[in-house]
Motif scaffolding. Structure first.
Motif, PDB file in Angstrom:
ATOM      1  N   LEU A   7       0.836  -1.201   0.000  1.00 56.09           N
ATOM      2  CA  LEU A   7       0.000   0.000   0.000  1.00 56.09           C
ATOM      3  C   LEU A   7       0.871   1.251   0.000  1.00 56.09           C
ATOM      4  O   LEU A   7       0.616   2.195  -0.752  1.00 56.09           O
ATOM      5  CB  LEU A   7      -0.923   0.005   1.218  1.00 56.09           C
ATOM      6  N   TYR A   8       1.904   1.246   0.829  1.00 54.48           N
ATOM      7  CA  TYR A   8       2.824   2.389   0.882  1.00 54.48           C
ATOM      8  C   TYR A   8       3.444   2.621  -0.498  1.00 54.48           C
ATOM      9  O   TYR A   8       3.453   3.743  -0.997  1.00 54.48           O
ATOM     10  CB  TYR A   8       3.909   2.141   1.930  1.00 54.48           C
ATOM     11  N   ALA A  10       2.286   1.686  -3.376  1.00 56.87           N
ATOM     12  CA  ALA A  10       1.252   2.134  -4.314  1.00 56.87           C
ATOM     13  C   ALA A  10       0.959   3.619  -4.125  1.00 56.87           C
ATOM     14  O   ALA A  10       0.805   4.357  -5.106  1.00 56.87           O
ATOM     15  CB  ALA A  10      -0.020   1.313  -4.119  1.00 56.87           C
ATOM     16  N   LEU A  11       0.884   4.059  -2.890  1.00 56.61           N
ATOM     17  CA  LEU A  11       0.632   5.481  -2.632  1.00 56.61           C
ATOM     18  C   LEU A  11       1.782   6.350  -3.143  1.00 56.61           C
ATOM     19  O   LEU A  11       1.553   7.399  -3.744  1.00 56.61           O
ATOM     20  CB  LEU A  11       0.404   5.716  -1.134  1.00 56.61           C
ATOM     21  N   ILE A  12       2.992   5.898  -2.916  1.00 56.87           N
ATOM     22  CA  ILE A  12       4.165   6.641  -3.396  1.00 56.87           C
ATOM     23  C   ILE A  12       4.153   6.701  -4.924  1.00 56.87           C
ATOM     24  O   ILE A  12       4.466   7.732  -5.522  1.00 56.87           O
ATOM     25  CB  ILE A  12       5.475   6.000  -2.882  1.00 56.87           C
ATOM     26  N   SER A  13       3.746   5.594  -5.557  1.00 56.06           N
ATOM     27  CA  SER A  13       3.755   5.545  -7.030  1.00 56.06           C
ATOM     28  C   SER A  13       2.754   6.510  -7.659  1.00 56.06           C
ATOM     29  O   SER A  13       2.897   6.880  -8.812  1.00 56.06           O
ATOM     30  CB  SER A  13       3.503   4.120  -7.521  1.00 56.06           C
ATOM     31  N   ILE A  14       1.741   6.918  -6.913  1.00 62.24           N
ATOM     32  CA  ILE A  14       0.776   7.889  -7.456  1.00 62.24           C
ATOM     33  C   ILE A  14       1.032   9.286  -6.880  1.00 62.24           C
ATOM     34  O   ILE A  14       0.123  10.109  -6.773  1.00 62.24           O
ATOM     35  CB  ILE A  14      -0.685   7.445  -7.234  1.00 62.24           C
ATOM     36  N   VAL A  16       1.726  10.431  -3.846  1.00 60.60           N
ATOM     37  CA  VAL A  16       1.320  10.847  -2.502  1.00 60.60           C
ATOM     38  C   VAL A  16       2.608  11.118  -1.737  1.00 60.60           C
ATOM     39  O   VAL A  16       3.534  10.301  -1.788  1.00 60.60           O
ATOM     40  CB  VAL A  16       0.477   9.749  -1.802  1.00 60.60           C
ATOM     41  N   SER A  18       5.507  11.179   0.926  1.00 59.40           N
ATOM     42  CA  SER A  18       5.966  10.074   1.763  1.00 59.40           C
ATOM     43  C   SER A  18       5.377  10.118   3.171  1.00 59.40           C
ATOM     44  O   SER A  18       4.946   9.097   3.705  1.00 59.40           O
ATOM     45  CB  SER A  18       7.495  10.087   1.836  1.00 59.40           C
ATOM     46  N   ARG A  20       2.582  11.468   4.166  1.00 57.47           N
ATOM     47  CA  ARG A  20       1.147  11.154   4.113  1.00 57.47           C
ATOM     48  C   ARG A  20       0.919   9.664   3.866  1.00 57.47           C
ATOM     49  O   ARG A  20       0.035   9.058   4.453  1.00 57.47           O
ATOM     50  CB  ARG A  20       0.464  11.974   3.026  1.00 57.47           C
ATOM     51  N   ALA A  21       1.713   9.075   2.986  1.00 59.50           N
ATOM     52  CA  ALA A  21       1.600   7.640   2.717  1.00 59.50           C
ATOM     53  C   ALA A  21       1.899   6.858   3.988  1.00 59.50           C
ATOM     54  O   ALA A  21       1.205   5.899   4.328  1.00 59.50           O
ATOM     55  CB  ALA A  21       2.550   7.228   1.599  1.00 59.50           C
ATOM     56  N   VAL A  24      -1.052   7.053   6.347  1.00 58.90           N
ATOM     57  CA  VAL A  24      -2.136   6.142   5.940  1.00 58.90           C
ATOM     58  C   VAL A  24      -1.815   4.715   6.381  1.00 58.90           C
ATOM     59  O   VAL A  24      -2.658   4.023   6.958  1.00 58.90           O
ATOM     60  CB  VAL A  24      -2.366   6.200   4.412  1.00 58.90           C
TER      61      VAL A  24
END
Length: 82
Positions: A7-8, A10-14, A16, A18, A20-21, A24
């Protein structure tokens, strides 16, 4: 835990940020530890319920037996008096 790293990533890849990711992932990890049940938790709960139900059934059986015995005794006394 592997899913949280995914998930981390994936969030970084879009794009978001670091921090904030990470927030989450931390929030999800906290929620998973406090609100989700494991198979072991459910098994333990099932055993507790089974024991409680068994205890209640035994108690009700004893009560019903006592009431039936009392009713038979009262009926026998009434027949004897009549």
């Amino acid at each position: 835990m592997e899913g949280l790293y995914s998930l981390y990533d994936a969030l970084i890849s879009i794009n978001v940020p670091s921090d904030r990711a990470r927030a989450v992932v931390t929030a999800m990890e906290r929620d998973m530890d406090t609100t989700l049940a494991t198979k072991a938790d459910l098994k333990h709960l099932e055993e507790r319920f089974r024991l409680e139900i068994t205890t209640q059934v035994q108690s009700l059986t004893t009560r019903m037996g006592s009431m039936i015995a009392a009713a038979v005794a009262i009926l026998a006394a009434l027949i004897k008096l009549g």
